[in-house]
Motif scaffolding. Sequence first.
Motif, PDB file in Angstrom:
ATOM      1  N   ASP A 185       0.816  -1.192  -0.040  1.00  0.00           N
ATOM      2  CA  ASP A 185      -0.010  -0.098   0.128  1.00  0.00           C
ATOM      3  C   ASP A 185       0.812   1.243   0.082  1.00  0.00           C
ATOM      4  O   ASP A 185       0.606   2.065  -0.770  1.00  0.00           O
ATOM      5  CB  ASP A 185      -0.906  -0.002   1.259  1.00  0.00           C
ATOM      6  CG  ASP A 185      -1.797   1.092   1.168  1.00  0.00           C
ATOM      7  OD1 ASP A 185      -2.438   1.730   0.099  1.00  0.00           O
ATOM      8  OD2 ASP A 185      -2.233   1.740   2.358  1.00  0.00           O
TER       9      ASP A 185
ATOM     10  N   GLU B 132       1.041   3.954  -2.956  1.00  0.00           N
ATOM     11  CA  GLU B 132       0.493   5.276  -2.852  1.00  0.00           C
ATOM     12  C   GLU B 132       1.881   6.364  -3.152  1.00  0.00           C
ATOM     13  O   GLU B 132       1.657   7.462  -3.651  1.00  0.00           O
ATOM     14  CB  GLU B 132       0.281   5.389  -1.362  1.00  0.00           C
ATOM     15  CG  GLU B 132      -1.276   5.133  -1.257  1.00  0.00           C
ATOM     16  CD  GLU B 132      -1.607   5.268   0.217  1.00  0.00           C
ATOM     17  OE1 GLU B 132      -1.061   6.106   1.127  1.00  0.00           O
ATOM     18  OE2 GLU B 132      -2.688   4.852   0.606  1.00  0.00           O
TER      19      GLU B 132
ATOM     20  N   GLY C  54       2.229   6.748  -6.803  1.00  0.00           N
ATOM     21  CA  GLY C  54       1.078   7.386  -7.467  1.00  0.00           C
ATOM     22  C   GLY C  54       0.173   6.414  -8.120  1.00  0.00           C
ATOM     23  O   GLY C  54      -0.581   6.926  -9.108  1.00  0.00           O
TER      24      GLY C  54
ATOM     25  N   ALA D 217      -2.042   4.472  -7.146  1.00  0.00           N
ATOM     26  CA  ALA D 217      -3.354   4.258  -6.383  1.00  0.00           C
ATOM     27  C   ALA D 217      -3.543   5.213  -5.324  1.00  0.00           C
ATOM     28  O   ALA D 217      -2.409   5.400  -4.575  1.00  0.00           O
ATOM     29  CB  ALA D 217      -4.001   2.906  -6.088  1.00  0.00           C
ATOM     30  N   GLU D 218      -4.635   5.699  -4.796  1.00  0.00           N
ATOM     31  CA  GLU D 218      -4.944   6.451  -3.723  1.00  0.00           C
ATOM     32  C   GLU D 218      -5.138   5.700  -2.336  1.00  0.00           C
ATOM     33  O   GLU D 218      -4.478   6.023  -1.065  1.00  0.00           O
ATOM     34  CB  GLU D 218      -6.297   7.255  -3.562  1.00  0.00           C
ATOM     35  CG  GLU D 218      -6.523   8.391  -2.656  1.00  0.00           C
ATOM     36  CD  GLU D 218      -5.443   9.335  -2.472  1.00  0.00           C
ATOM     37  OE1 GLU D 218      -4.988  10.111  -1.503  1.00  0.00           O
ATOM     38  OE2 GLU D 218      -4.789   9.893  -3.694  1.00  0.00           O
ATOM     39  N   ASN D 219      -5.963   4.740  -2.626  1.00  0.00           N
ATOM     40  CA  ASN D 219      -6.060   3.623  -1.298  1.00  0.00           C
ATOM     41  C   ASN D 219      -6.145   2.286  -1.682  1.00  0.00           C
ATOM     42  O   ASN D 219      -6.864   1.829  -2.284  1.00  0.00           O
ATOM     43  CB  ASN D 219      -7.434   4.012  -0.642  1.00  0.00           C
ATOM     44  CG  ASN D 219      -7.621   3.252   0.643  1.00  0.00           C
ATOM     45  OD1 ASN D 219      -6.617   2.415   0.979  1.00  0.00           O
ATOM     46  ND2 ASN D 219      -8.764   3.289   1.223  1.00  0.00           N
ATOM     47  N   ALA D 220      -4.930   1.767  -1.889  1.00  0.00           N
ATOM     48  CA  ALA D 220      -4.627   0.289  -2.309  1.00  0.00           C
ATOM     49  C   ALA D 220      -4.596  -0.820  -1.205  1.00  0.00           C
ATOM     50  O   ALA D 220      -3.897  -1.891  -1.579  1.00  0.00           O
ATOM     51  CB  ALA D 220      -3.097   0.279  -3.059  1.00  0.00           C
ATOM     52  N   TYR D 221      -5.120  -0.379  -0.414  1.00  0.00           N
ATOM     53  CA  TYR D 221      -4.743  -1.410   0.790  1.00  0.00           C
ATOM     54  C   TYR D 221      -5.582  -2.899   0.736  1.00  0.00           C
ATOM     55  O   TYR D 221      -4.984  -3.810   0.963  1.00  0.00           O
ATOM     56  CB  TYR D 221      -5.219  -0.916   2.424  1.00  0.00           C
ATOM     57  CG  TYR D 221      -4.812  -1.852   3.483  1.00  0.00           C
ATOM     58  CD1 TYR D 221      -3.487  -2.207   3.642  1.00  0.00           C
ATOM     59  CD2 TYR D 221      -5.875  -2.652   4.231  1.00  0.00           C
ATOM     60  CE1 TYR D 221      -3.141  -3.051   4.904  1.00  0.00           C
ATOM     61  CE2 TYR D 221      -5.328  -3.596   5.069  1.00  0.00           C
ATOM     62  CZ  TYR D 221      -3.750  -3.816   5.473  1.00  0.00           C
ATOM     63  OH  TYR D 221      -3.693  -4.414   6.309  1.00  0.00           O
TER      64      TYR D 221
END
Length: 114
Positions: free
Chosen positions: A35, A39, A42, A44-48
């Motif tokens: 994650d 991030e 850049g 994904a914004e929220n890749a958890y």
Amino acid sequence: MARTVDLSVPRWVRVAVVFFLLGGVFVTGTAALLDIAAEGLGLAENAYVPSLALAVFAYLVGCAVWFSRVSDAEGDSVWSAIPESQYAGRHAESGGIARKEQEDAIRDLRDGEE
């Protein structure tokens, strides 16, 4: 008269605890690192959540590979993970000498059949 109490934990309980503890540490740590990397790059914004799914998949694949390496064709022995040269050395006290004698006897029987 002395009495003894057996406080040993069954093997499957110990394996399950280690499986979940190590798995939890691996999965959460890997998901967090993926994650942060996604991030930071850049991507994904929220890749958890995708990182968590990837980490779970990687852990399950790792467990499957480990299981296939430590079990032999019948699936009942971990001796296949130990080189035969170490039976009488490092693993002598855990049954290595007996295992070597058994394998030698089976080998002699097979040679006698031919």
